[in-house]
Design a protein around this motif. Structure first.
Motif, PDB file in Angstrom:
ATOM      1  N   GLU A 145       2.997 -13.190  -3.399  1.00  0.00           N
ATOM      2  CA  GLU A 145       3.525 -14.197  -4.325  1.00  0.00           C
ATOM      3  C   GLU A 145       4.985 -13.965  -4.700  1.00  0.00           C
ATOM      4  O   GLU A 145       5.775 -14.917  -4.791  1.00  0.00           O
ATOM      5  CB  GLU A 145       2.681 -14.200  -5.610  1.00  0.00           C
ATOM      6  CG  GLU A 145       1.245 -14.671  -5.404  1.00  0.00           C
ATOM      7  CD  GLU A 145       0.394 -14.451  -6.643  1.00  0.00           C
ATOM      8  OE1 GLU A 145       0.960 -14.021  -7.688  1.00  0.00           O
ATOM      9  OE2 GLU A 145      -0.823 -14.702  -6.584  1.00  0.00           O
ATOM     10  N   GLU A 146       5.343 -12.697  -4.920  1.00  0.00           N
ATOM     11  CA  GLU A 146       6.677 -12.388  -5.429  1.00  0.00           C
ATOM     12  C   GLU A 146       7.639 -11.860  -4.371  1.00  0.00           C
ATOM     13  O   GLU A 146       8.833 -11.708  -4.645  1.00  0.00           O
ATOM     14  CB  GLU A 146       6.563 -11.348  -6.563  1.00  0.00           C
ATOM     15  CG  GLU A 146       5.635 -11.749  -7.699  1.00  0.00           C
ATOM     16  CD  GLU A 146       6.168 -12.938  -8.483  1.00  0.00           C
ATOM     17  OE1 GLU A 146       7.399 -13.161  -8.462  1.00  0.00           O
ATOM     18  OE2 GLU A 146       5.351 -13.637  -9.125  1.00  0.00           O
ATOM     19  N   GLY A 147       7.136 -11.560  -3.186  1.00  0.00           N
ATOM     20  CA  GLY A 147       8.005 -11.067  -2.129  1.00  0.00           C
ATOM     21  C   GLY A 147       8.330  -9.583  -2.230  1.00  0.00           C
ATOM     22  O   GLY A 147       9.293  -9.112  -1.611  1.00  0.00           O
ATOM     23  N   PHE A 148       7.525  -8.845  -2.996  1.00  0.00           N
ATOM     24  CA  PHE A 148       7.749  -7.403  -3.105  1.00  0.00           C
ATOM     25  C   PHE A 148       7.460  -6.705  -1.770  1.00  0.00           C
ATOM     26  O   PHE A 148       6.738  -7.230  -0.924  1.00  0.00           O
ATOM     27  CB  PHE A 148       6.827  -6.788  -4.164  1.00  0.00           C
ATOM     28  CG  PHE A 148       7.068  -7.268  -5.566  1.00  0.00           C
ATOM     29  CD1 PHE A 148       8.343  -7.289  -6.103  1.00  0.00           C
ATOM     30  CD2 PHE A 148       6.005  -7.690  -6.362  1.00  0.00           C
ATOM     31  CE1 PHE A 148       8.563  -7.729  -7.403  1.00  0.00           C
ATOM     32  CE2 PHE A 148       6.209  -8.118  -7.658  1.00  0.00           C
ATOM     33  CZ  PHE A 148       7.496  -8.145  -8.184  1.00  0.00           C
ATOM     34  N   VAL A 149       8.000  -5.497  -1.619  1.00  0.00           N
ATOM     35  CA  VAL A 149       7.653  -4.630  -0.500  1.00  0.00           C
ATOM     36  C   VAL A 149       6.534  -3.695  -0.986  1.00  0.00           C
ATOM     37  O   VAL A 149       6.695  -3.003  -1.989  1.00  0.00           O
ATOM     38  CB  VAL A 149       8.858  -3.796  -0.031  1.00  0.00           C
ATOM     39  CG1 VAL A 149       8.435  -2.840   1.089  1.00  0.00           C
ATOM     40  CG2 VAL A 149       9.989  -4.700   0.433  1.00  0.00           C
ATOM     41  N   PHE A 150       5.408  -3.700  -0.273  1.00  0.00           N
ATOM     42  CA  PHE A 150       4.279  -2.886  -0.693  1.00  0.00           C
ATOM     43  C   PHE A 150       4.443  -1.455  -0.193  1.00  0.00           C
ATOM     44  O   PHE A 150       4.734  -1.222   0.987  1.00  0.00           O
ATOM     45  CB  PHE A 150       2.968  -3.467  -0.152  1.00  0.00           C
ATOM     46  CG  PHE A 150       1.745  -2.746  -0.643  1.00  0.00           C
ATOM     47  CD1 PHE A 150       1.285  -2.941  -1.933  1.00  0.00           C
ATOM     48  CD2 PHE A 150       1.065  -1.856   0.172  1.00  0.00           C
ATOM     49  CE1 PHE A 150       0.159  -2.274  -2.406  1.00  0.00           C
ATOM     50  CE2 PHE A 150      -0.060  -1.182  -0.294  1.00  0.00           C
ATOM     51  CZ  PHE A 150      -0.509  -1.401  -1.590  1.00  0.00           C
ATOM     52  N   ILE A 151       4.256  -0.494  -1.105  1.00  0.00           N
ATOM     53  CA  ILE A 151       4.353   0.929  -0.760  1.00  0.00           C
ATOM     54  C   ILE A 151       2.946   1.514  -0.821  1.00  0.00           C
ATOM     55  O   ILE A 151       2.415   1.777  -1.917  1.00  0.00           O
ATOM     56  CB  ILE A 151       5.281   1.697  -1.722  1.00  0.00           C
ATOM     57  CG1 ILE A 151       6.637   1.008  -1.853  1.00  0.00           C
ATOM     58  CG2 ILE A 151       5.437   3.143  -1.245  1.00  0.00           C
ATOM     59  CD1 ILE A 151       7.448   0.977  -0.574  1.00  0.00           C
ATOM     60  N   HIS A 152       2.342   1.708   0.336  1.00  0.00           N
ATOM     61  CA  HIS A 152       0.972   2.222   0.390  1.00  0.00           C
ATOM     62  C   HIS A 152       0.949   3.696   0.005  1.00  0.00           C
ATOM     63  O   HIS A 152       1.891   4.442   0.303  1.00  0.00           O
ATOM     64  CB  HIS A 152       0.403   2.051   1.800  1.00  0.00           C
ATOM     65  CG  HIS A 152      -1.095   2.041   1.859  1.00  0.00           C
ATOM     66  ND1 HIS A 152      -1.852   3.159   1.592  1.00  0.00           N
ATOM     67  CD2 HIS A 152      -1.980   1.048   2.139  1.00  0.00           C
ATOM     68  CE1 HIS A 152      -3.136   2.858   1.709  1.00  0.00           C
ATOM     69  NE2 HIS A 152      -3.245   1.580   2.035  1.00  0.00           N
ATOM     70  N   ALA A 153      -0.120   4.105  -0.651  1.00  0.00           N
ATOM     71  CA  ALA A 153      -0.213   5.493  -1.115  1.00  0.00           C
ATOM     72  C   ALA A 153      -0.413   6.488   0.019  1.00  0.00           C
ATOM     73  O   ALA A 153      -0.051   7.664  -0.106  1.00  0.00           O
ATOM     74  CB  ALA A 153      -1.347   5.626  -2.125  1.00  0.00           C
ATOM     75  N   PHE A 154      -1.007   6.045   1.149  1.00  0.00           N
ATOM     76  CA  PHE A 154      -1.278   7.014   2.213  1.00  0.00           C
ATOM     77  C   PHE A 154      -1.291   6.431   3.620  1.00  0.00           C
ATOM     78  O   PHE A 154      -0.929   7.112   4.562  1.00  0.00           O
ATOM     79  CB  PHE A 154      -2.611   7.739   1.960  1.00  0.00           C
ATOM     80  CG  PHE A 154      -3.767   6.834   1.590  1.00  0.00           C
ATOM     81  CD1 PHE A 154      -4.497   6.164   2.556  1.00  0.00           C
ATOM     82  CD2 PHE A 154      -4.127   6.668   0.267  1.00  0.00           C
ATOM     83  CE1 PHE A 154      -5.560   5.343   2.218  1.00  0.00           C
ATOM     84  CE2 PHE A 154      -5.194   5.851  -0.095  1.00  0.00           C
ATOM     85  CZ  PHE A 154      -5.911   5.182   0.879  1.00  0.00           C
ATOM     86  N   ASP A 155      -1.672   5.180   3.804  1.00  0.00           N
ATOM     87  CA  ASP A 155      -1.844   4.636   5.165  1.00  0.00           C
ATOM     88  C   ASP A 155      -0.554   4.023   5.691  1.00  0.00           C
ATOM     89  O   ASP A 155      -0.493   2.829   6.018  1.00  0.00           O
ATOM     90  CB  ASP A 155      -2.983   3.614   5.172  1.00  0.00           C
ATOM     91  CG  ASP A 155      -3.818   3.693   6.448  1.00  0.00           C
ATOM     92  OD1 ASP A 155      -3.837   4.774   7.057  1.00  0.00           O
ATOM     93  OD2 ASP A 155      -4.450   2.694   6.817  1.00  0.00           O
ATOM     94  N   ASP A 156       0.492   4.821   5.784  1.00  0.00           N
ATOM     95  CA  ASP A 156       1.826   4.369   6.187  1.00  0.00           C
ATOM     96  C   ASP A 156       2.507   5.526   6.900  1.00  0.00           C
ATOM     97  O   ASP A 156       2.542   6.645   6.384  1.00  0.00           O
ATOM     98  CB  ASP A 156       2.606   3.940   4.939  1.00  0.00           C
ATOM     99  CG  ASP A 156       4.007   3.448   5.251  1.00  0.00           C
ATOM    100  OD1 ASP A 156       4.833   4.253   5.734  1.00  0.00           O
ATOM    101  OD2 ASP A 156       4.290   2.264   4.991  1.00  0.00           O
TER     102      ASP A 156
END
Length: 410
Positions: A145-156
């Protein structure tokens, strides 16, 4: 967005690059041999004190490595993460340092102190749902909705590469290690450490540790079906669904996953305070708990583990320390049956004085008891120099004709 199954794991070169990228912005924590724990377990035990990071957890490494690789356009959009603890504080802290707007979604049940600390690092906190899974779903919705960049806690892979920098430091400081015992939640720290360690020492043994109540990674790797859930001291690794990428990495690395009981987690937290003078949360003490629970498994080995976090509620820590004194026999609660008449209490307390045992608290129970109406139960909470002193006072009381029952934690 790429699915985790299509993402390639980071390499040792990625981890080395991450180490250069974050150098100076995270603490190069001590890696020390514990003489006392080594004697207790029968192995050479080395501890990596990641609880000494500024936010008191290793999560800073992966979060910073990820944030530093965002484009200027992504930084301007801001980032979002879902977490109830260490990941939230790591993203918030380094986001503020780098001038990146940070939004964190946390479960409504998150302790106030963790919410306050995360907000103190400049993040906007949104409380949603009853679990981290609920917060995760909400964060993904806000990402779209807001266009944020998601920062995954571990699966990245960038998060995993950042966590892998721990292994570079561990093996530089203690090159003789032949076994690593690492806590597992979503699998990020074990994946990064495993990749780096195997690249540097192909024969090193990799053991992952989960709380007995949350065997999700064990089941993911081994194909088992075990219940997952409940209150655990190691809430930092209480993950019901591990990462897809991390599961694949750990399976490929041949990581052995072992489960630890709550009793051993409590014991490990208490021992680290008493022996190492270091405050470590339940998840951070899981590696030591595994060794305490099965010392023969590690006998004669050179073992390294990570004290991956120190964010534990002070009241909970106090409870753990007192419960450990109970298990060691230094604190006890004795239920003494006696006739309800003048002099009975004095006769009982005299036996404690004779045995050199200190009385902390006394309580009479005249109503809720199966004893005759003329009798009473006197509950005495006491403290002694050792378990033998408690045994002595019990013998003295019984020799004087009193019936004594000990309260137990088990």
């Amino acid at each position: 967005m790429l699915q985790a199954s299509s993402v390639q794991p980071p390499t040792i070169d990625d981890i080395r690059a991450a180490a250069e990228r974050i150098e100076g912005a995270v603490v190069r924590t001590p890696m020390l041999k514990s003489r006392t724990l080594s004697e207790i377990i029968g192995a050479e035990v080395w501890l990596k004190f990641e609880n000494l990071q500024f936010t008191a957890a290793y999560k800073e490494r992966g979060a910073l490595n990820k944030l530093l690789q965002l484009t200027p356009e992504e930084r301007a959009r801001g980032v979002i993460a879902a977490s109830a603890g260490n990941h939230a504080q790591a993203v918030a802290y380094h986001g503020k340092r780098l001038g990146i707007p940070v939004t964190i979604v946390m479960p409504v049940s998150t302790p106030t102190i963790k919410v306050t600390q995360t907000e103190g690092h400049g993040a906007k906190v949104i409380l949603h749902g009853t679990s981290v899974d609920d917060a995760f779903v909400k964060a993904r919705e806000l990402e779209a909705e807001e266009g944020f960049v998601f920062i995954h806690a571990f699966d990245d892979r960038q998060i995993i590469a950042g966590q892998g920098t721990i292994a570079l430091e561990m093996l530089e400081d203690a090159p003789g290690l032949d076994t690593l015992v690492i806590p597992i939640g979503g699998g990020g720290i074990m994946s990064g450490i495993g990749i780096a360690a195997r690249a540097l020492k192909p024969d090193i043994e990799l053991i992952g540790v989960e709380a007995e109540l949350y065997p999700s990674m064990k089941c993911s790797i081994e194909g088992c079906n075990m219940p997952s859930g409940g209150d655990t001291l190691a809430e930092g690794i209480a993950v019901k669904k591990p990462g897809e990428l991390t599961s694949r990495i750990l399976k490929d690395l041949g990581v052995e996953v072992r489960l630890v009981e709550e009793r051993d987690l409590e014991r490990a937290v208490a021992m680290l305070v008493a022996i190492e003078k270091s405050v470590v949360e339940g998840a951070g003490a899981a590696g030591l708990a595994a060794m305490l629970g099965d010392p023969k498994r590690y006998a004669g080995k050179k073992v390294g583990t990570v004290l991956c976090g120190g964010n534990i509620d002070t009241h909970l820590l106090a409870n753990v320390l007192v419960r450990d004194l109970v298990r060691c026999g230094r604190i006890a609660r004795l239920r003494v049956a006696a006739q309800d008449r003048p002099g009975a209490l004095a006769a009982i307390t005299a036996k404690f004085h004779e045995a050199g045992v200190n009385i902390i608290e006394i309580n009479h129970s005249r109503i809720f008891t199966r004893l005759p109406a003329k009798d009473t139960v006197i509950e005495v909470e006491c403290e002694a120099r050792d378990a033998e002193a408690i045994d002595d006072v019990v013998k003295r009381l019984e020799s004087a004709g009193f019936d004594v029952e000990r309260a137990s934690l088990d």
